[in-house]
Design a protein around this motif. Structure first.
Motif, PDB file in Angstrom:
ATOM      1  N   LEU A 244       0.926  -1.280  -0.111  1.00  0.00           N
ATOM      2  CA  LEU A 244       0.125  -0.055  -0.020  1.00  0.00           C
ATOM      3  C   LEU A 244       0.766   1.225   0.091  1.00  0.00           C
ATOM      4  O   LEU A 244       0.749   2.192  -0.647  1.00  0.00           O
ATOM      5  CB  LEU A 244      -0.868  -0.213   1.294  1.00  0.00           C
ATOM      6  CG  LEU A 244      -1.918   1.224   1.503  1.00  0.00           C
ATOM      7  CD1 LEU A 244      -2.671   1.421   0.192  1.00  0.00           C
ATOM      8  CD2 LEU A 244      -2.676   1.031   2.711  1.00  0.00           C
ATOM      9  N   TYR A 300      -6.628  -2.025  -1.433  1.00  0.00           N
ATOM     10  CA  TYR A 300      -7.055  -2.324   0.106  1.00  0.00           C
ATOM     11  C   TYR A 300      -8.254  -1.661   0.735  1.00  0.00           C
ATOM     12  O   TYR A 300      -8.437  -2.384   1.777  1.00  0.00           O
ATOM     13  CB  TYR A 300      -5.437  -1.597   0.718  1.00  0.00           C
ATOM     14  CG  TYR A 300      -5.608  -1.582   2.307  1.00  0.00           C
ATOM     15  CD1 TYR A 300      -5.287  -2.528   3.158  1.00  0.00           C
ATOM     16  CD2 TYR A 300      -5.836  -0.141   2.979  1.00  0.00           C
ATOM     17  CE1 TYR A 300      -5.388  -2.273   4.403  1.00  0.00           C
ATOM     18  CE2 TYR A 300      -5.961   0.038   4.191  1.00  0.00           C
ATOM     19  CZ  TYR A 300      -5.632  -1.177   4.940  1.00  0.00           C
ATOM     20  OH  TYR A 300      -5.940  -1.171   6.450  1.00  0.00           O
ATOM     21  N   THR A 309      -1.090  -5.120  -3.762  1.00  0.00           N
ATOM     22  CA  THR A 309      -2.270  -4.247  -4.096  1.00  0.00           C
ATOM     23  C   THR A 309      -2.189  -3.607  -5.545  1.00  0.00           C
ATOM     24  O   THR A 309      -1.483  -3.920  -6.416  1.00  0.00           O
ATOM     25  CB  THR A 309      -2.331  -2.873  -3.242  1.00  0.00           C
ATOM     26  OG1 THR A 309      -1.151  -1.857  -3.625  1.00  0.00           O
ATOM     27  CG2 THR A 309      -2.066  -3.271  -1.601  1.00  0.00           C
TER      28      THR A 309
END
Length: 320
Positions: A244, A300, A309
């Motif tokens: 992330l 996410y 991600t």
């Protein structure tokens, strides 16, 4: 003597182990999905293509719109309808004739629904959607490929605008009626288009990662000739397969490049189809459109996994 034999045996065993490792590595690489694919398994075509000569004028079986969604027709229609119904309405001061959204379904369905809800609430051409997609599996015959096939969706058949498709082939693009069968960069958005715009038509275009500046300029020049007659839709996901934090850092750079309209600075790290993004931005420049980033998001937010991600942006280009 015994020690020498033990050394020889040890060396033989090491060589055998090295050979086995090399064979396994080559096998693994041959089965690994192409980079930037949302679905790590190549989807098996769900239908037989009726032509083998790739003629733009042949009558073809429509592409199955459920391909790439991982859902059957009924489930897919429910996801699409809910994502549009629940979407926030964003009003824009000006016409919207081009934009960028995700093809990551069902994960990013709230974001995609919001994009199309915004189109529905604002002015602009919605009769013909030119959809620019990455060639996720690098299967198409050309760096810029087009098909004359229509798309079968849960909401009916989305017709191909063969007048523009034919013109693009005559101008120099490659017609390939097979590689679009499992290209979810097109199929996912075809469903939304048909749901919200029942009378609309599609021109599906796939751009290879191998496309160079000259080839991208060819497509920009072609699309520029259809100003006010088409909606240009970039089917583009942003940073892939990173944490992330890494994805967010990449998205900051991508947003800055989009806002500055410096298309040459778009990179593969930022988006899964740099060519599609550059073409959208360069046509926007020629049409005098200004970018507006409506929303940035990451997988996410939808699935709660901070590693591996995919990030997304809804972008529109506004003109008067």
């Amino acid at each position: 003597m015994i020690i020498m034999r033990i050394k020889r045996i040890t060396i033989y065993l090491l060589l055998i182990a090295l050979f086995v490792c090399c064979v396994y590595f080559l096998w693994y690489r041959s089965t690994e999905a192409p980079i930037f694919s949302d679905n790590r398994q190549t989807i098996t075509p769900s239908e037989l293509i009726k032509n083998e000569e790739h003629s733009i004028s042949d009558k073809l079986v429509p592409v199955d719109g459920t391909v790439g969604s991982g859902m059957d027709s009924n489930s897919l229609s429910k996801v699409i309808q809910k994502s549009v119904k629940d979407a926030k309405v964003i009003s824009i001061n000006g016409e919207v004739n081009m934009g960028v959204t995700s093809h990551h379904l069902p994960t990013a369905s709230p974001l995609i629904g919001e994009f199309f809800r915004t189109l529905e609430e604002n002015a602009g051409n919605r009769k013909v959607f030119v959809v620019l997609s990455p060639d996720h599996y690098e299967k198409c015959q050309g760096v810029i490929s087009v098909t004359s096939r229509s798309y079968s969706t849960p909401f009916g058949e989305l017709k191909n605008n063969t007048a523009i498709s034919d013109a693009l082939v005559r101008a120099g693009a490659v017609v390939d009626n097979t590689c679009f069968t499992d290209e979810h960069g097109i199929t996912v958005l075809a469903n939304y288009i048909k749901y919200l715009y029942p009378d609309a038509e599609i021109v599906p275009i796939v751009i290879s990662m191998k496309a160079n500046d000259q080839e991208e300029k060819f497509l920009v020049d072609f699309l520029n000739g259809y100003k006010d007659n088409i909606f240009i839709l970039g089917s583009i996901d942003f940073n892939h397969y990173n944490s992330l934090a890494e994805a967010n850092a990449s998205d900051v750079k991508a947003a800055a490049v989009i806002s500055s309209m410096e298309s040459k600075n778009i990179t593969r790290e930022m988006v899964d189809s740099p060519g599609s993004m550059r073409v959208v931005m360069d046509v926007a420049k020629q049409w005098g459109r200004k970018p507006s980033i409506l929303r940035k998001a990451n997988s996410y937010e939808f699935v709660g996994l901070p590693e591996n991600t995919t990030s997304y942006m809804n972008v529109i280009f506004i003109g008067k």
